[in-house]
Design a protein around this motif. Sequence first.
Motif, PDB file in Angstrom:
ATOM      1  N   LEU A  42       0.827  -1.211   0.000  1.00  0.00           N
ATOM      2  CA  LEU A  42       0.000   0.000   0.000  1.00  0.00           C
ATOM      3  C   LEU A  42       0.862   1.263   0.000  1.00  0.00           C
ATOM      4  N   LEU A  43       2.000   1.223   0.702  1.00  0.00           N
ATOM      5  CA  LEU A  43       2.870   2.401   0.734  1.00  0.00           C
ATOM      6  C   LEU A  43       3.358   2.738  -0.672  1.00  0.00           C
ATOM      7  N   GLY A  44       3.766   1.718  -1.403  1.00  0.00           N
ATOM      8  CA  GLY A  44       4.273   1.941  -2.754  1.00  0.00           C
ATOM      9  C   GLY A  44       3.208   2.507  -3.676  1.00  0.00           C
ATOM     10  N   VAL A  45       2.020   1.903  -3.648  1.00  0.00           N
ATOM     11  CA  VAL A  45       0.985   2.414  -4.558  1.00  0.00           C
ATOM     12  C   VAL A  45       0.503   3.788  -4.119  1.00  0.00           C
ATOM     13  N   THR A  46       0.552   4.074  -2.800  1.00  0.00           N
ATOM     14  CA  THR A  46       0.139   5.409  -2.367  1.00  0.00           C
ATOM     15  C   THR A  46       1.132   6.459  -2.860  1.00  0.00           C
ATOM     16  N   ALA A  47       2.422   6.100  -2.891  1.00  0.00           N
ATOM     17  CA  ALA A  47       3.404   7.032  -3.445  1.00  0.00           C
ATOM     18  C   ALA A  47       3.085   7.313  -4.919  1.00  0.00           C
TER      19      ALA A  47
ATOM     20  N   PHE B 199      -7.861   7.488  -4.662  1.00  0.00           N
ATOM     21  CA  PHE B 199      -7.222   6.822  -3.527  1.00  0.00           C
ATOM     22  C   PHE B 199      -7.917   5.503  -3.191  1.00  0.00           C
ATOM     23  N   LEU B 200      -9.258   5.501  -3.258  1.00  0.00           N
ATOM     24  CA  LEU B 200      -9.978   4.258  -2.960  1.00  0.00           C
ATOM     25  C   LEU B 200      -9.546   3.152  -3.916  1.00  0.00           C
ATOM     26  N   ARG B 201      -9.465   3.504  -5.192  1.00  0.00           N
ATOM     27  CA  ARG B 201      -8.997   2.510  -6.170  1.00  0.00           C
ATOM     28  C   ARG B 201      -7.578   2.078  -5.858  1.00  0.00           C
ATOM     29  N   THR B 202      -6.743   3.061  -5.486  1.00  0.00           N
ATOM     30  CA  THR B 202      -5.349   2.760  -5.153  1.00  0.00           C
ATOM     31  C   THR B 202      -5.283   1.794  -3.977  1.00  0.00           C
ATOM     32  N   HIS B 203      -6.124   2.068  -2.982  1.00  0.00           N
ATOM     33  CA  HIS B 203      -6.110   1.243  -1.785  1.00  0.00           C
ATOM     34  C   HIS B 203      -6.511  -0.187  -2.110  1.00  0.00           C
ATOM     35  N   GLU B 204      -7.570  -0.322  -2.912  1.00  0.00           N
ATOM     36  CA  GLU B 204      -8.003  -1.671  -3.296  1.00  0.00           C
ATOM     37  C   GLU B 204      -6.918  -2.367  -4.105  1.00  0.00           C
ATOM     38  N   ARG B 205      -6.251  -1.591  -4.957  1.00  0.00           N
ATOM     39  CA  ARG B 205      -5.161  -2.181  -5.730  1.00  0.00           C
ATOM     40  C   ARG B 205      -4.054  -2.667  -4.814  1.00  0.00           C
ATOM     41  N   GLY B 206      -3.745  -1.864  -3.779  1.00  0.00           N
ATOM     42  CA  GLY B 206      -2.727  -2.260  -2.810  1.00  0.00           C
ATOM     43  C   GLY B 206      -3.079  -3.583  -2.154  1.00  0.00           C
ATOM     44  N   GLU B 207      -4.362  -3.753  -1.829  1.00  0.00           N
ATOM     45  CA  GLU B 207      -4.798  -5.012  -1.208  1.00  0.00           C
ATOM     46  C   GLU B 207      -4.629  -6.177  -2.183  1.00  0.00           C
ATOM     47  N   ARG B 208      -4.988  -5.947  -3.454  1.00  0.00           N
ATOM     48  CA  ARG B 208      -4.875  -7.040  -4.432  1.00  0.00           C
ATOM     49  C   ARG B 208      -3.415  -7.375  -4.711  1.00  0.00           C
ATOM     50  N   ILE B 209      -2.554  -6.345  -4.719  1.00  0.00           N
ATOM     51  CA  ILE B 209      -1.130  -6.620  -4.946  1.00  0.00           C
ATOM     52  C   ILE B 209      -0.588  -7.443  -3.783  1.00  0.00           C
TER      53      ILE B 209
ATOM     54  N   ASN C  86      -6.921  -9.275 -12.950  1.00  0.00           N
ATOM     55  CA  ASN C  86      -6.295  -8.081 -13.494  1.00  0.00           C
ATOM     56  C   ASN C  86      -4.776  -8.254 -13.470  1.00  0.00           C
ATOM     57  N   PRO C  87      -4.140  -8.406 -14.624  1.00  0.00           N
ATOM     58  CA  PRO C  87      -2.696  -8.670 -14.632  1.00  0.00           C
ATOM     59  C   PRO C  87      -1.894  -7.518 -14.034  1.00  0.00           C
ATOM     60  N   ASP C  88      -2.463  -6.307 -14.013  1.00  0.00           N
ATOM     61  CA  ASP C  88      -1.731  -5.184 -13.417  1.00  0.00           C
ATOM     62  C   ASP C  88      -1.549  -5.358 -11.916  1.00  0.00           C
ATOM     63  N   ASP C  89      -2.397  -6.178 -11.288  1.00  0.00           N
ATOM     64  CA  ASP C  89      -2.205  -6.449  -9.864  1.00  0.00           C
ATOM     65  C   ASP C  89      -1.132  -7.500  -9.651  1.00  0.00           C
ATOM     66  N   GLN C  90      -0.969  -8.377 -10.626  1.00  0.00           N
ATOM     67  CA  GLN C  90      -0.051  -9.500 -10.473  1.00  0.00           C
ATOM     68  C   GLN C  90       1.369  -9.143 -10.887  1.00  0.00           C
TER      69      GLN C  90
END
Lengths: 214, 253, 234
Positions: A42-47, B199-209, C86-90
């Motif tokens: 999350l830190l990385g994507v928030t940056a 940010f909400l999308r970013t946060h969800e993306r962070g969770e999926r990553i 979503n491949p961008d997450d992977q």
Amino acid sequence: MHIPDGFLSAPVALGAFALSGAAGAFAARRIHEDFDERRAPLLGVTAAFVFAAQMINFPVAAGTSGHAMGAAFASIVLGPYPAFMVMAVVLALQALMFADGGVTALGANLLNMGVVCLVLYPLFAAARAPRSRGALLAASAVYAWLTVVAAAILCAVELWLSGVVPLSAALPAMAGVHAIIGAGEAVITAAAVSLTLAARPGLVNTATPVEEGA
Amino acid sequence: MSLWEFERHARGASLIHRVDARVKLTALLFFILMVTSLSGAGWTMALYAALPLLATGAARVPLRIVILRALAVIPFAAMAGLFLPFIPPAYGDTLIPLGPFTVSGAGLARFAEVTSKALVCALCVATFSVMTPFSATLDALRRFGAPPAFVLTLSLAYRYLFTLREEAARMIRARDARGYAGRGLAAAMVAGGMVGALFLRTHERGERIYQAMAARGFTGAASSMPSAPLQAADWVFLTLSAAGIALIRIAAL
Amino acid sequence: MNHAIAAAGLSCVYPDGTRALDGVSLTIAEGERVALLGANGAGKSTLLLTLVDLLPFAGAVTVFGAPLNRDTRRQARRCVGLVFQNPDDQLFSPTLYDDVAFGPRQMGLEEADTATRVERALRAVELWDARAKNAFHLSFGQKKRAALATVLSMDARALALDEPTSGLDPRARREMIALLAALPATLIIATHDFALAAALCPRSVALNGGRVAADGPTAAIISDGNLLDRLGLA
């Protein structure tokens, strides 16, 4: 305003590195102690988000436009220590990749845009203590405004100490202009917090526990 | 100039592109330290400006690209320049007329010095970044002992910078496609809502990553390829650049 | 017969109270290829995530003979390679190579061993030449194949794929189906793509509202108009 290389005298640049470095070491320890590893990405994507959010502009008047800077918002949604790490990464990336902000001025820029958020955070935390939505939004707006104005004041002082600008002119001018820019940041931050609060209430309060169940 | 264009050049295959990132990073830091420690602008600054331009030419990257990026320092310099008329003249200072104002000669010299330093350093940073794939820079930072958590965060920030910028651009297009023409407070609130949504999308993306990492056995430590030892070409580049940078600095003493 | 995956009474409730899975029981044999069919929100992705303990669940899951819990989940994740929709997450690393090497490195493999696996996986999806690229520079079809390569390099015994053909143009879709058909592993494929299910999976499990609505031969399920209508797939 990112200070480039060359503008700061060696003592000012080194002093700023010392202060930011100390803040960074402290923040890193706090993150290590109470940060869930699930949130590491999350830190990385928030940056990356802070970069992208700066693209979202809005017309102010007469062809000028404002945009979010995002440091205060990051502190509100991530908590002050993770947000400091995020700002350190943002500034390092800007300095190394985009020539935006100097490498030798990295300490000063982090002082102005990161340490400031860290130091002012207790004020925000106290102001939103009543835990009403109104108190939270008002505290967010004031916090965002203060971080922008404080950053400008610090920047003016650093340039003055480096013998580049006279303090008597630079301090009121920088503070005055950023009082206006800060108003835009305050509105954007409050609106962004408001939307986040409506969609995911738990996100806004991660630094002090409010139960969401997640 | 788009971010993509810049990134494409960074993946080039010239000799300088292939020099180890640790060597280039070291040369960059040495360059910046030497330039910022100069006093006064002048021919030494022009010589220093020539070094990154030479490297750009040798790497066959268009000069326009690094120059445009270096111009990022101009807004800040212009801001600092606004205060020139307010610098009180020192004793024995020459006063220079500048439009309706009179400017302290010492103040103007100092301004010219810091602005040219800023430009020359930015030129060198731009040259470094257009000739070094970011993955190599990350590896160099790791090798120089940067904290792994910091490098991992930096790496994710860079990776998703592209994705999130596209996402933000799509949101902006969607806003503008609906004939949006707000101003002032209302516009700032709309922008704030978009920032929140992003940010909400970013946060969800962070969770999926995180899930995608955990699914592949993420243990909290970043991992990457160990870099190869320095080659002869790396040593040659290091020696030449360090010698060039040092010689100009010594000549300026 | 050896079970690759066995789930009994599997339930998963989201923090907002949504019951995404509600008592799912299911066994998948080693080497079997099963399609998970269902409308959006039927629980397909949730099921895939719970099978490797990425979401908290109630009930019992067994992965290649081992009951799934905190202590065994690392092993389960090595056995079951999960490919996200979503491949961008992977694809989160600065280069494609690092992305494909991520799993093997986390498994603690030697760098030489990792390099062999990365090359094999990237050649299998025909992306070896793009190994130095950032995922951002790949086309969507390439990203989908790259996401597959990130688990192929882990030599997983089963692959759990979430919508492997969604968003692909007809040609990229055909290539993906051919690629999957050539894999020896057990496959669990969550999809809306009936042609994909028919081409690869003799058996289908249909989910509706977090429950198993049908489990049987794919040909029978995708030709049952009443069932598909009830599932929201007609």
